[in-house]
Motif scaffolding. Structure first.
Motif, PDB file in Angstrom:
ATOM      1  N   MET A 231      46.003  43.718  42.955  1.00 15.08           N
ATOM      2  CA  MET A 231      44.990  44.678  42.525  1.00 15.08           C
ATOM      3  C   MET A 231      45.298  46.061  43.093  1.00 15.08           C
ATOM      4  O   MET A 231      45.528  46.193  44.295  1.00 15.08           O
ATOM      5  CB  MET A 231      43.602  44.226  43.008  1.00 15.08           C
ATOM      6  CG  MET A 231      42.469  45.143  42.579  1.00 15.08           C
ATOM      7  SD  MET A 231      40.860  44.654  43.296  1.00 15.08           S
ATOM      8  CE  MET A 231      40.605  43.055  42.534  1.00 15.08           C
TER       9      MET A 231
ATOM     10  N   ASN B 232      40.990  36.547  41.403  1.00  9.61           N
ATOM     11  CA  ASN B 232      41.102  37.911  40.857  1.00  9.61           C
ATOM     12  C   ASN B 232      40.150  38.905  41.523  1.00  9.61           C
ATOM     13  O   ASN B 232      40.502  40.063  41.732  1.00  9.61           O
ATOM     14  CB  ASN B 232      40.929  37.902  39.341  1.00  9.61           C
ATOM     15  CG  ASN B 232      39.598  37.365  38.880  1.00  9.61           C
ATOM     16  OD1 ASN B 232      38.982  36.534  39.543  1.00  9.61           O
ATOM     17  ND2 ASN B 232      39.136  37.826  37.734  1.00  9.61           N
ATOM     18  N   TYR B 233      38.942  38.463  41.873  1.00  5.47           N
ATOM     19  CA  TYR B 233      37.985  39.305  42.612  1.00  5.47           C
ATOM     20  C   TYR B 233      37.354  38.446  43.714  1.00  5.47           C
ATOM     21  O   TYR B 233      36.157  38.126  43.657  1.00  5.47           O
ATOM     22  CB  TYR B 233      36.909  39.856  41.683  1.00  5.47           C
ATOM     23  CG  TYR B 233      37.409  40.824  40.649  1.00  5.47           C
ATOM     24  CD1 TYR B 233      37.545  42.184  40.939  1.00  5.47           C
ATOM     25  CD2 TYR B 233      37.756  40.395  39.370  1.00  5.47           C
ATOM     26  CE1 TYR B 233      38.014  43.078  39.985  1.00  5.47           C
ATOM     27  CE2 TYR B 233      38.223  41.282  38.411  1.00  5.47           C
ATOM     28  CZ  TYR B 233      38.349  42.618  38.731  1.00  5.47           C
ATOM     29  OH  TYR B 233      38.819  43.504  37.768  1.00  5.47           O
TER      30      TYR B 233
ATOM     31  N   ASN C 233      46.830  39.657  45.427  1.00  7.76           N
ATOM     32  CA  ASN C 233      46.720  39.463  43.981  1.00  7.76           C
ATOM     33  C   ASN C 233      47.221  40.643  43.147  1.00  7.76           C
ATOM     34  O   ASN C 233      47.169  40.599  41.921  1.00  7.76           O
ATOM     35  CB  ASN C 233      45.285  39.106  43.586  1.00  7.76           C
ATOM     36  CG  ASN C 233      44.294  40.242  43.754  1.00  7.76           C
ATOM     37  OD1 ASN C 233      44.662  41.376  44.052  1.00  7.76           O
ATOM     38  ND2 ASN C 233      43.020  39.942  43.578  1.00  7.76           N
TER      39      ASN C 233
ATOM     40  N   VAL D  62      49.386  38.069  39.814  1.00  6.14           N
ATOM     41  CA  VAL D  62      49.143  37.370  41.070  1.00  6.14           C
ATOM     42  C   VAL D  62      50.286  36.451  41.487  1.00  6.14           C
ATOM     43  O   VAL D  62      50.493  36.215  42.680  1.00  6.14           O
ATOM     44  CB  VAL D  62      47.822  36.575  40.986  1.00  6.14           C
ATOM     45  CG1 VAL D  62      47.959  35.401  40.020  1.00  6.14           C
ATOM     46  CG2 VAL D  62      47.360  36.103  42.359  1.00  6.14           C
TER      47      VAL D  62
ATOM     48  N   ASN E 124      42.251  45.921  37.011  1.00  6.82           N
ATOM     49  CA  ASN E 124      42.894  44.870  37.803  1.00  6.82           C
ATOM     50  C   ASN E 124      44.052  44.223  37.040  1.00  6.82           C
ATOM     51  O   ASN E 124      44.213  43.005  37.023  1.00  6.82           O
ATOM     52  CB  ASN E 124      41.880  43.804  38.244  1.00  6.82           C
ATOM     53  CG  ASN E 124      42.430  42.870  39.304  1.00  6.82           C
ATOM     54  OD1 ASN E 124      43.415  43.179  39.973  1.00  6.82           O
ATOM     55  ND2 ASN E 124      41.806  41.715  39.463  1.00  6.82           N
TER      56      ASN E 124
ATOM     57  N   GLN F 139      43.623  41.302  34.769  1.00  2.00           N
ATOM     58  CA  GLN F 139      43.232  40.017  35.357  1.00  2.00           C
ATOM     59  C   GLN F 139      41.715  40.025  35.608  1.00  2.00           C
ATOM     60  O   GLN F 139      41.248  39.905  36.741  1.00  2.00           O
ATOM     61  CB  GLN F 139      44.011  39.777  36.653  1.00  2.00           C
ATOM     62  CG  GLN F 139      45.517  39.710  36.434  1.00  2.00           C
ATOM     63  CD  GLN F 139      46.313  39.593  37.726  1.00  2.00           C
ATOM     64  OE1 GLN F 139      47.256  38.806  37.826  1.00  2.00           O
ATOM     65  NE2 GLN F 139      45.962  40.369  38.738  1.00  2.00           N
ATOM     66  N   THR F 140      40.973  40.141  34.525  1.00  2.00           N
ATOM     67  CA  THR F 140      39.529  40.317  34.607  1.00  2.00           C
ATOM     68  C   THR F 140      38.866  39.542  33.477  1.00  2.00           C
ATOM     69  O   THR F 140      39.231  39.715  32.310  1.00  2.00           O
ATOM     70  CB  THR F 140      39.163  41.812  34.490  1.00  2.00           C
ATOM     71  OG1 THR F 140      39.833  42.549  35.521  1.00  2.00           O
ATOM     72  CG2 THR F 140      37.668  42.032  34.609  1.00  2.00           C
TER      73      THR F 140
END
Length: 482
Positions: A98, A156-157, A96, A330, A282, A285-286
């Motif tokens: 990160m 994302n996570y 992704n 991503v 990130n 993307q959070t």
């Protein structure tokens, strides 16, 4: 390249699937194919839910274990995850984008902390109490595990959100069917390996990767007792409708368009790291990212200079490089979506201060330059819609009342921050912000405190004792004698 030949983790082992659908996973930084896994079919979901059901209903199974026994296994699971931290971190970063230093903290270390927190919590949580009745008898009130939990997690996570959902469910005695996002499925095989090594009984954890159709089938499955979902508000509404029709409990952690309120006494230079985290963690993307930065007119240009330096000075590059602060997005599709919002910001008259394009030195990968807009109207598209990328909108305000009005002028209500040299002033102001979470000169989800949103940001809470409560149901037993 990692290939899992027609194997899915169901019933405590990697089981063969008849599915002919394949998920192909690409590196966000190089665009190269890095893995293949099967996409779960309806038959696979049936098998996973069946395995979870049997593990839950077993008279000597997980749901009947003493809480201390479950806690010991959860602690061992945390240990096994930590033993595989480097591999989990690397796989997440590749998939992704990160930055690897962020992944090491939030995708490896923090999930283990969440599992240990719930192991500790379930040891001290009373699940039965006796109440003396008003009519001559007594009542025994029990809190029992809900049953089979369907957990649908985003890309994302992936590991952190899985821990948010799985740790309280397992601690409560529930069994889980996990649906990872197809963008980040390779790390779920490492989690399956850790579950086996930790001695988690067969069927207690099952993993069925797939897209929207897999998720829809799982949500509506008659063998599921509760659904917990993290993702977009649009999909959350569909899941809520299905669960409402089935009278099935559901927890929804959805979108956000949070605001950072910078007060006139804020010491920005002492809080640069914190500002970066709430704005660009990130790669933006959070869901809790503060994409709206509200600045008093009296300090507008000064603050804009600080933010411009922060955004333009961020190191963009390979997410596996420890020096990287901003990695790629991503997917190509998601990059196109973010670029569409940047174009919309320009079209609607916002001032592009820095960024807005693709890094020239990075020919491969789904990169977008960290982007800062100034003079953004509070009603504009980039101030109202969740972008989910490294794009910040700076909005001026007249006074504190104006700042609160702008901050609350959104369909979302997930997170927010207040930046001030006077913590008490920040605390008082936080009571006026309509949001499930607020940070004062800081923002980090903590396992001890409930997390979730209001309005279009979701229903229910994860983390804290509230997260455990959401996996339990209440039964009352009446006795004639006192």
């Amino acid at each position: 390249m990692l290939e899992y030949d027609s194997l899915l983790f169901i019933g405590g082992k990697l089981a063969a699937t008849a599915s002919t659908s394949v998920i192909e996973i690409h590196s966000a930084a190089t665009e190269e194919l890095i893995g293949r896994t099967p996409e779960a079919s309806p038959a696979d979901v049936d098998a996973a839910v069946g395995a979870a059901r049997r593990a839950f209903d077993d008279p000597k199974g997980w749901s009947t274990w003493e809480p201390r026994a479950r806690a010991r296994v959860l602690e061992q699971f945390a240990t096994e995850l930590e033993a595989r931290a480097d591999e989990i971190t690397r796989r997440v970063s590749q998939q992704n984008g990160m930055p690897i230093t962020t992944a090491a903290m939030l995708e490896s270390a923090l999930p283990a902390t969440v599992f240990r927190y719930y192991a500790d919590l379930v040891r001290i949580t009373d699940v039965e109490e006796t109440r003396h009745g008003l009519l001559g008898g007594r009542a025994q009130v029990r809190r029992t595990p809900l049953g089979v939990v369907a957990a649908i997690v985003p890309w994302n996570y992936p590991n952190l959100v899985t821990a948010f959902k799985m740790a309280p469910a397992l601690a409560a005695g529930c069994t889980v069917v996990l649906k990872p996002s197809p963008e980040t499925v390779l790390d779920s095989y490492v989690m399956a390996e850790a579950a086996q090594s930790a001695g988690i009984p067969d069927g207690v954890i099952n993993i069925v990767p797939g897209g929207a159709s897999t998720g829809s089938y799982l949500v509506s499955h008659p063998g599921v007792d509760k659904v917990t979902f993290t993702g977009s508000t649009a999909v959350g509404r569909q899941i809520a409708a299905t669960c409402g029709d089935l009278l099935r409990p559901v927890t929804l952690e959805l979108g956000g368009k949070s605001a950072a309120i910078i007060l006139d006494d804020a010491d920005l230079m002492s809080n640069l790291e914190g500002l970066f985290q709430i704005a660009l963690l990130n790669n933006g993307q959070t869901c809790v990212a503060n994409g709206r930065i509200l600045v008093p007119r009296s300090r507008y240009e000064e603050t804009l200079d600080v933010l411009c330096a922060l955004v333009s000075g961020a190191s963009v590059g390979d997410p596996l490089d420890p020096q990287t602060q901003i990695g790629p997005l991503v997917s190509a599709r998601h990059r196109a979506r973010v670029e569409g919002y940047i174009a919309k910001g320009v079209e609607e008259g916002a001032r592009l201060v820095t960024g807005g394009g693709r890094p020239r030195e990075l020919a491969k990968g789904w990169f977008v330059e960290p982007t800062l807009f100034a003079d953004v109207g509070p009603e504009s598209t980039i101030a109202q819609e969740e972008i989910f990328g490294p794009v910040l909108a700076v909005i001026p305000y007249d006074d504190v009342d104006d700042a609160v009005r702008i901050a609350n002028n959104t369909k979302y209500g997930l997170a927010g921050t207040i930046w001030t040299s006077d913590e008490k002033r920040g605390e008082e102001l936080s009571r006026r912000v309509r949001s499930g979470t607020v940070g004062i000169n800081y923002f980090m989800l903590d396992p001890v405190a409930p997390f979730g949103g209001i309005k279009a940001s979701g229903l229910g809470r994860e983390l804290g004792p509230e997260g455990l409560d959401a996996c339990l149901q209440t039964q009352s037993v009446y006795f004639a004698t006192t």
